[in-house]
Design a protein around this motif. Structure first.
Motif, PDB file in Angstrom:
ATOM      1  N   ILE A   1      -4.052  -1.603   6.842  1.00 59.77           N
ATOM      2  CA  ILE A   1      -4.502  -0.166   6.836  1.00 59.77           C
ATOM      3  C   ILE A   1      -4.300   0.658   7.766  1.00 59.77           C
ATOM      4  CG2 ILE A   1      -6.712   1.303   6.567  1.00 59.77           C
ATOM      5  CD1 ILE A   1      -6.188   0.078   4.030  1.00 59.77           C
ATOM      6  N   ASP A   2      -4.235   0.303   9.142  1.00 58.74           N
ATOM      7  CA  ASP A   2      -3.815   1.173  10.175  1.00 58.74           C
ATOM      8  C   ASP A   2      -2.132   1.284   9.926  1.00 58.74           C
ATOM      9  OD1 ASP A   2      -3.845   2.491  12.710  1.00 58.74           O
ATOM     10  OD2 ASP A   2      -3.205   0.668  13.884  1.00 58.74           O
ATOM     11  N   ALA A   3      -1.324   0.380   9.812  1.00 60.55           N
ATOM     12  CA  ALA A   3       0.152   0.806   9.336  1.00 60.55           C
ATOM     13  C   ALA A   3       0.115   1.710   8.458  1.00 60.55           C
ATOM     14  CB  ALA A   3       0.782  -0.628   9.319  1.00 60.55           C
ATOM     15  N   TYR A   4      -0.553   1.494   7.383  1.00 55.08           N
ATOM     16  CA  TYR A   4      -0.462   2.660   6.173  1.00 55.08           C
ATOM     17  C   TYR A   4      -0.839   3.952   6.697  1.00 55.08           C
ATOM     18  CZ  TYR A   4      -2.426   4.799   1.855  1.00 55.08           C
ATOM     19  OH  TYR A   4      -2.591   6.003   1.077  1.00 55.08           O
ATOM     20  N   MET A   5      -1.850   4.144   7.606  1.00 56.51           N
ATOM     21  CA  MET A   5      -2.121   5.241   8.057  1.00 56.51           C
ATOM     22  C   MET A   5      -1.059   5.880   8.831  1.00 56.51           C
ATOM     23  SD  MET A   5      -6.296   5.555   8.143  1.00 56.51           S
ATOM     24  CE  MET A   5      -6.430   4.414   9.496  1.00 56.51           C
ATOM     25  N   ARG A   6      -0.573   5.068   9.589  1.00 56.75           N
ATOM     26  CA  ARG A   6       0.701   5.607  10.444  1.00 56.75           C
ATOM     27  C   ARG A   6       1.754   6.097   9.777  1.00 56.75           C
ATOM     28  NH1 ARG A   6      -0.215   4.098  15.852  1.00 56.75           N
ATOM     29  NH2 ARG A   6      -1.934   2.790  16.116  1.00 56.75           N
ATOM     30  N   ALA A   7       1.934   5.248   8.759  1.00 58.27           N
ATOM     31  CA  ALA A   7       3.292   5.507   7.879  1.00 58.27           C
ATOM     32  C   ALA A   7       3.181   6.943   6.825  1.00 58.27           C
ATOM     33  CB  ALA A   7       3.669   4.700   6.970  1.00 58.27           C
TER      34      ALA A   7
ATOM     35  N   LEU B   1       0.860  -1.261   0.133  1.00 51.11           N
ATOM     36  CA  LEU B   1      -0.025   0.004  -0.045  1.00 51.11           C
ATOM     37  C   LEU B   1       0.710   1.379   0.104  1.00 51.11           C
ATOM     38  CD1 LEU B   1      -2.749  -1.174   2.497  1.00 51.11           C
ATOM     39  CD2 LEU B   1      -2.844  -1.461   0.266  1.00 51.11           C
ATOM     40  N   SER B   2       2.231   1.044   0.257  1.00 54.34           N
ATOM     41  CA  SER B   2       3.007   2.309   0.657  1.00 54.34           C
ATOM     42  C   SER B   2       3.307   3.357  -0.638  1.00 54.34           C
ATOM     43  CB  SER B   2       4.231   1.984   1.276  1.00 54.34           C
ATOM     44  OG  SER B   2       4.881   1.140   0.401  1.00 54.34           O
ATOM     45  N   PHE B   3       2.862   2.543  -1.978  1.00 57.51           N
ATOM     46  CA  PHE B   3       3.157   3.212  -3.214  1.00 57.51           C
ATOM     47  C   PHE B   3       2.191   4.468  -3.389  1.00 57.51           C
ATOM     48  CE2 PHE B   3       4.537  -1.115  -4.757  1.00 57.51           C
ATOM     49  CZ  PHE B   3       5.929  -1.168  -4.210  1.00 57.51           C
TER      50      PHE B   3
END
Length: 941
Positions: free
Chosen positions: A775-781, A750-752
């Motif tokens: 998704i939680d990790a994506y938003m934190r990043a 998802l980080s792209f």
């Protein structure tokens, strides 16, 4: 061991030297190439009376050069060897091979094995049995066996981190041989003799026909024998074996993570076997020393382990929000890092997904885990975290917007918290910012002076309970708790009721914050071995053992627990090798050398039998073949240059009237020479992996992404909607995104993508806990998810106001640690990032766009603080069906009508999408004061 100066490995090839006279004759009959001349008529007329003859023989010196080159090649292929090893084993009995495999043999072990293998090969060629024994092994098996079996035992042998045991080895050999007299006794020695251990005399007493001492002169062992933490520094003692000359050696102090943090130097004078050095460092830094090592030496004797009495705690750090490292002062963990770095070993998670980050941190067995503004954890994390606390871990939490919005039944807080936070000071509060009160007597902060300049402007409040005062370590002047705690099993939970950065109070930028954190961390488990009884104090299990190369490993093998008795200093043996004994909570160091021990050389005088000395394999035996081939190649190059000169090549080059031609010729020769010297086909490593092309494509171009729900029509509208927004962005802005991408949140990277559009559908499958955690990790990043319930019309007709899509969204968000939300304020950067907007419609226009709440907003306050960082809201929520308004067919026509039917509404929907994308890519850039004149001009003001 005597022998010829050299021999030829292939002596039969020397017969080719007989052909040298024939080669001489052939070379003499071959004339050099005639010299080419230009054809100037005047020069021909001038020389017409001169008689020239073509020589029938080459010059004698050129012939001699070629003869010498041929002779060198013949000698090279016959492979002459200087000082070769000869098979001179005595045949009257078995070969007895004694090999020192103690700590001093580790650095040249391969040469010792090669030497012993050569002796075993000699025994095999003469069909002699071999009795091989290793002096540092626990089991001294010296029974005579075949050469093949001895070779297998040699290949399996390894150097040990122990001193050699020569008496036990000789006793085992004597018992294995019985009345048999050995033929050759070969002792591959490290040159060290133990106290009262005349090993050469014992080997000579076996009565061999041939006694050899091999490799003793090659060993130059140095060992560390003592260390003490004195007032002026760490005093270290070293001992060496060879004392014939001066010697200087460096000593380095390492911490538990292998970093060099101190240095010293030993200076041995001629004749000295013992020297002392001091590693100078502050006392606090010396407490971090974990081991000492001699520079340039890698063996167990050159390593000295230090006990664990002053070990620093390991602290793991977690944050609820990822801040831009370009503005570290706004990071929740910045002040914690600065406060604890001098006193603790800090570890951080390698990825933002809490479901993976927390277990990974717990696997590193930290003493303390600090969580800054984390309100909700994944469900699967609570169990392991609770077990870690019960086993003695200390959890330190800091408040913040996420914790204030977390459920009141959170089991990982020491007190019951009220929902929300308390604001002190400002336009909407009657209360003033509060200073700190005196620390209570039961607090670890007792004795610290109460800081008068610390003010708290915001805090989370605890529900009053009967034991609240007992759990309070620090409070404000009005009596509300600032730091609370609760004992949980063998561990503890501590809560700071303010944030870890300076938005809620100025505590994190004070010296009191450093001292409060340091004292709290010091309460965590760590340090010396905890004794629960007399037996526990005497018996320590092996924890980390030292190998022969001086490296600590977790392989304890057959090591036994270390028995520690009062007044008795343990000694390193096969049962208790050097290393650390105890556990991670506390351990005791057992070193190889006894305190102030001195290395002694072998006693070689007064032996009943004469002996021979020999070097290790490779010490003197070497081949002349490479040198001869190199000389022949140099002569070949010289011959080629002579032939070119005699052929006039250099004369023509000088006579050339065109400098460019000369340069081209020189360049061609250089390229040709390079091609001859450099090996053709230089290969380059190809470290590409499958999928790299797709990754580079995503990184090279910005793509809009949408969540694949599994419903064909919903996914089609999402894809066509993002395609329409992509075309609008291309036509109206300088941003040219690539084709929209549908992502599977359970497995795709998802980080792209800077933003992911999620059309919420109640009839689609509920995402798994792992997908929600990603998704939680994506938003934190730093990523943003735009949730679109697409239910503005249906929600208006619902009695409760909640449509099935909204209820599904609530179920998804229940598993996410999201910040407080609010509708987009009128002065938010989203309203002016590209277009000037007052609302954000889609197919429908009634639903507000929800984003992360700016909790520090104070409407009407002239001294309103600046918004935090360039942070972009990690979550947006709308019900206006934006993708439905953006969706187009292949011809570019809208797929769905707006409600109500108004093309201006569709235009503003596109503009809303442009503002959202510009906000994602530029942050609060348009919020800067420098843009205000331009915005006022556009508004006509």
């Amino acid at each position: 061991m005597s022998g010829l100066p050299f021999l030829f490995t292939n002596p039969a090839l020397l017969a080719a030297l007989v052909a040298l006279p024939a080669i001489w004759w052939l070379l003499r009959m071959t004339p050099p190439r005639p010299q080419a001349e230009v054809f100037p008529p005047l020069r021909i007329l001038a020389r017409v009376l001169k008689r020239e003859e073509t020589p029938s023989k080459s010059p004698w010196w050129l012939t001699l050069l070629r003869m010498l080159m041929a002779a060198l090649v013949i000698l090279a292929i016959s492979d002459p060897v200087m000082n070769p090893r000869l098979n001179t084993l005595a045949t009257g009995g078995p070969l007895v091979l004694v090999v020192d495999n103690g700590w001093a043999s580790a650095e040249d072990w391969e040469r010792r094995v090669e030497t012993a293998a050569g002796l075993i090969a000699d025994a095999a060629s003469r069909d002699l049995p071999v009795s091989i024994a290793f002096t540092a092994d626990r089991d001294h098996n010296a029974a005579p066996t075949s050469a093949d079996e001895a070779d297998r035992r040699l290949a399996a042998a390894r150097p040990q981190p122990l001193a050699t045991d020569h008496p036990a080895t000789v006793a085992a050999i004597r018992a294995a041989l019985g009345d048999t007299r050995p033929g050759t006794v070969a002792f591959v020695s490290d040159g060290i003799e133990g106290a009262g251990d005349p090993v050469m005399a014992d080997l000579a007493a076996l009565g061999p026909a041939d006694l050899r001492l091999i490799g003793a002169d090659a060993a130059r062992p140095v060992a560390l024998s003592a260390a003490s933490n004195d007032a002026n520094g760490l005093a270290v003692t070293a001992t060496r074996l060879v004392t014939t000359g001066p010697e200087s050696l460096g000593v380095t102090a390492y911490d538990a993570r292998g970093r060099a943090i101190g240095e010293g130097q030993f200076d041995f004078a001629p004749g000295e076997s013992v020297a002392r050095a001091t590693v100078t460092a502050p006392f606090e830094l010396r407490n971090d020393f974990a081991r000492l090592g001699l520079t340039g030496l890698a063996n167990a004797g050159a390593t000295y382990l230090l006990d664990d009495g002053f070990r620093r705690r390991r602290v793991a750090l977690l944050s609820g929000e990822a801040r831009d490292m370009a503005q570290p002062l706004l990071s929740p963990l910045y002040y914690i890092n600065r406060a604890l770095a001098p006193y603790a070993d800090l570890v951080a998670p390698e990825e933002p997904d809490l479901a993976k980050a927390v277990p990974a941190l717990l696997e590193q067995k930290p003493s303390v885990l600090i969580m800054a503004d984390i309100g909700r954890l994944p469900e699967e994390v609570y169990g392991p975290l609770q077990s870690w606390i019960d086993n003695g871990g200390t959890l330190i939490r800091f408040a913040g917007p996420r914790l204030a919005a977390a459920p009141a039944e959170d089991p990982l807080v020491p007190v019951i918290l009220r929902q929300g936070e308390r604001a002190l000071g400002g336009a909407l509060s009657w209360a003033e910012p509060q200073p700190l009160a005196d620390y209570p007597a039961n607090s670890p902060f007792a004795g610290m002076p109460r800081p008068a300049d610390i003010l708290v402007k915001r805090q989370v409040l605890a529900q009053p309970t009967a034991d609240l005062a007992e759990r309070t370590w620090a409070s404000l002047a009005d009596g509300t708790p600032l730091v609370t705690t609760r004992v949980e099993g063998q561990g503890r939970i501590v809560l700071f009721h303010v944030s870890a950065e300076a938005t809620w109070s100025n505590l994190p930028i004070s010296g009191s914050f450093v001292e409060m954190l340091r004292r709290t961390v010091q309460l965590a488990r760590g340090g010396g071995v905890a004794a629960s009884g007399a037996e526990a104090a005497r018996t320590l299990p092996p924890y980390r053992l030292l190998n022969a190369d001086g490296v600590l490993t977790g392989e304890t093998g057959g090591a036994r627990p270390l028995e520690i008795a009062a007044g008795v200093t343990p000694k390193a043996t096969s049962d208790n090798p050097p290393g650390l004994y105890g556990s991670e909570d506390g351990f005791s160091a057992l070193n190889l050398m006894e305190r102030d021990a001195v290395l002694q050389p072998l006693a070689l005088t007064g032996l009943p039998t004469a002996y021979q000395t020999a070097p290790l394999a490779g010490a003197e035996t070497w081949s002349l073949k490479p040198a001869l081939l190199t000389a022949a190649m140099l002569l070949l190059i010289l011959d080629g240059l002579v032939v070119l000169f005699m052929g006039g090549a250099f004369a023509r080059l000088r006579a050339s009237a065109r400098p460019a031609a000369r340069a081209a010729t020189i360049l061609a020769v250089a390229v040709l020479g390079t091609g001859l010297v450099v090996a053709p086909g230089i290969g380059h490593a190809d470290d590409s992996k499958p999928g790299d092309d797709a990754i580079l494509q995503h990184l090279d171009t910005t793509h809009l992404a949408y969540v694949v729900t599994g419903e064909a029509e919903v996914d089609r509208i999402s894809q066509r909607g993002l395609e329409g927004l992509t075309q609008f962005l291309t036509y109206r802005t300088t941003l040219e995104p690539g084709a929209p991408v549908g992502v599977d949140i359970s497995k795709d990277e998802l980080s792209f993508y800077p933003i992911i559009y999620w059309p919420v559908s109640a009839s689609a499958p509920m995402p798994s806990a792992q997908s929600v955690s990603r998704i939680d990790a994506y938003m934190r990043a730093g990523g943003t998810v735009l949730f679109d319930t697409r239910d503005q019309i249906s929600a208006l007709g619902s009695a409760s106001g909640d449509s099935p899509n909204t209820q599904r969204l609530q179920a998804i968000l229940a598993n996410l640690d999201i910040p407080p939300l609010e509708p987009v304020p009128t002065d938010h950067v989203l309203t002016k990032s590209f277009y000037l907007l007052t609302s954000f419609p889609g197919r429908y226009s009634g639903s507000p766009l929800w984003i992360e709440s700016q909790l520090d907003r104070q409407d009407g306050a002239a001294d309103r603080p600046a918004r935090s960082a360039d942070g972009v809201s990690p979550i947006m929520i709308t019900g206006n069906d934006m993708a439905g308004a953006w969706a187009i067919d292949d011809a570019g026509n809208p797929l769905l009508p707006t409600v109500p039917a108004d093309e201006n509404q569709r235009e503003y929907a596109y503009r809303s999408g442009v503002n959202i994308m510009m906000y994602m890519l530029t942050g609060n850039y348009k919020a800067d004061q420098v843009h205000i004149p331009a915005l006022l001009e556009r508004l006509g003001q």
